[in-house]
Scaffold this active site. Sequence first.
Site, PDB file in Angstrom:
ATOM      1  N   LYS A  68       0.821  -1.210   0.000  1.00 49.60           N
ATOM      2  CA  LYS A  68       0.000   0.000   0.000  1.00 49.60           C
ATOM      3  C   LYS A  68       0.860   1.268   0.000  1.00 49.60           C
ATOM      4  CE  LYS A  68      -4.363  -1.765   1.758  1.00 49.60           C
ATOM      5  NZ  LYS A  68      -4.142  -3.166   2.164  1.00 49.60           N
TER       6      LYS A  68
HETATM    7  C1  LIG Z   1      -4.874  -4.275   1.617  1.00 48.23           C
HETATM    8  C2  LIG Z   1      -4.136  -5.566   1.591  1.00 48.23           C
HETATM    9  C3  LIG Z   1      -4.492  -6.615   0.715  1.00 48.23           C
HETATM   10  C4  LIG Z   1      -5.707  -6.553  -0.182  1.00 48.23           C
HETATM   11  O1  LIG Z   1      -5.551  -5.676  -1.272  1.00 48.23           O
HETATM   12  P1  LIG Z   1      -6.857  -5.202  -2.100  1.00 48.23           P
HETATM   13  O2  LIG Z   1      -6.328  -4.236  -3.096  1.00 48.23           O
HETATM   14  O3  LIG Z   1      -7.776  -4.570  -1.098  1.00 48.23           O
HETATM   15  O4  LIG Z   1      -7.450  -6.409  -2.731  1.00 48.23           O
HETATM   16  C5  LIG Z   1      -3.705  -7.762   0.708  1.00 48.23           C
HETATM   17  N1  LIG Z   1      -2.638  -7.884   1.524  1.00 48.23           N
HETATM   18  C6  LIG Z   1      -2.272  -6.907   2.382  1.00 48.23           C
HETATM   19  C7  LIG Z   1      -1.109  -7.126   3.273  1.00 48.23           C
HETATM   20  C8  LIG Z   1      -3.000  -5.715   2.447  1.00 48.23           C
HETATM   21  O5  LIG Z   1      -2.640  -4.756   3.310  1.00 48.23           O
END
Ligand SMILES: *Cc1c(COP(=O)(O)O)cnc(C)c1O
Length: 431
Positions: free
Chosen positions: A107
């Site tokens: 993210k």
């Molecule tokens: C947010 C997150 C996901 C999921 O990603 P999406 O784009 O919401 O499908 C998977 N793994 C981790 C560690 C995350 O923080």
Amino acid sequence: MQYFSTNHKSSPVSFRNAVLNGQPDDKGLYFPTTIAKLADDVIGKFKTQSNEDIAFEVIKPYVGGDISDNDLHDICRSTVSFDFPLVKITENITALELFHGPTLAFKDVGAKFMSQCLGHFSDKASKKTVVIVATSGDTGGAVANGFYGAEGVDVVILYPKGRVSRIQELQLTTLGHNVITLEVHGTFDDCQAIAKTALADESLKKNAFLTSANSINVARWLPQQFYYWIAYKNWEGQLPVISVPSGNFGNVTAGMIAAAAGLPVDGFIAASNANDVVPRYFVTGNLEPKPTIPTISNAMDVGNPSNFVRMLELFENSVSENIKDFTAVSITDQETTDTMKRVFDENGYILDPHGAVAFLALERHISNRPGSQGIFLETAHPVKFDSVKEILGTFGEVPSSVAELETKEKHSIEINADYGSVKELLLNKIL
Ligand SMILES: *Cc1c(COP(=O)(O)O)cnc(C)c1O
């Protein structure tokens, strides 16, 4: 580039307005009117280009003229300023490690890009910008870090007391400066409800421009294409199937956009935990949102995935002709735990619970297709999840940034899960 609303009631807007609005008034999601297809010679050049040049090339058509080439290049440089290594785990399974950024999760890429775009656009606005985010762990850290020190922007993070991991809490509470962290006596849903009420409260908007930094914003969503292209640059051999651990389905749909633009790939697997609304959709043809089920891959605990409408848009526009194969599967907690243990024992690799979900989905998929190759996205560092130590007895190698975090002081404001208290605090402290 213009962005239309998937509900088709609000008018199309520019990149700038899509970023500043976050979501169209008709409560659809913004979607680009065209997919920026990349010419074969452009794609060919990626093999020898820097990550920042690739990022620039990929995102430029989506930004249009709203940010100058120079500034956009700077934004791209700092967005992909860390490593995205491919690590071979078994004969035919490779990890794409996305956890080498400042908060050790993928993210960071979207949050960094979005915060800089917002900073860029709000420079020219007269009021200060206040970003309000509710987090169950990973989002808040990435957003806080992305906006940390940004001029004219304050960040308010709400997290549920006692429900995020130790490292996540330190990441949320040790920044200070323009980052204000509220430790809410309640659940993630309480935090989210408070954030939504605040964002809709006209009386807070007199002195500041309020915005959320959630994953539906196009400036968080679209830059997630970058690491698929970086993986392509570093990959040799036959086309891989790519497995993505999915919650809100932003990450996997970004990969699908990249494929529609020309990314060579054999197919995608969207791997869910017990929150299986999307895998069920591909069986029944109906999307039936359900209450969230808590799991050990908790960043994927989403009962009503917001990016699903973008996935439909991709399929309906037949921009998915490059996606030969798409599968959505659900993996249980028991299977996740077993996979973490097995891969640690047999291959010496420490999967975090989210990566483990994607690993197992991929392993099953290619076991029926002898000779095929796959990449799974390892979306966060194992040290971010206390469960990893409980299951494997170790976190493995801990990054130096974590040791540094441990020395910092926690700053948070404890608050009850009621909007009145939060509003009073916002008015007194920030607005
Ligand atoms: C947010 C997150 C996901 C999921 O990603 P999406 O784009 O919401 O499908 C998977 N793994 C981790 C560690 C995350 O923080």
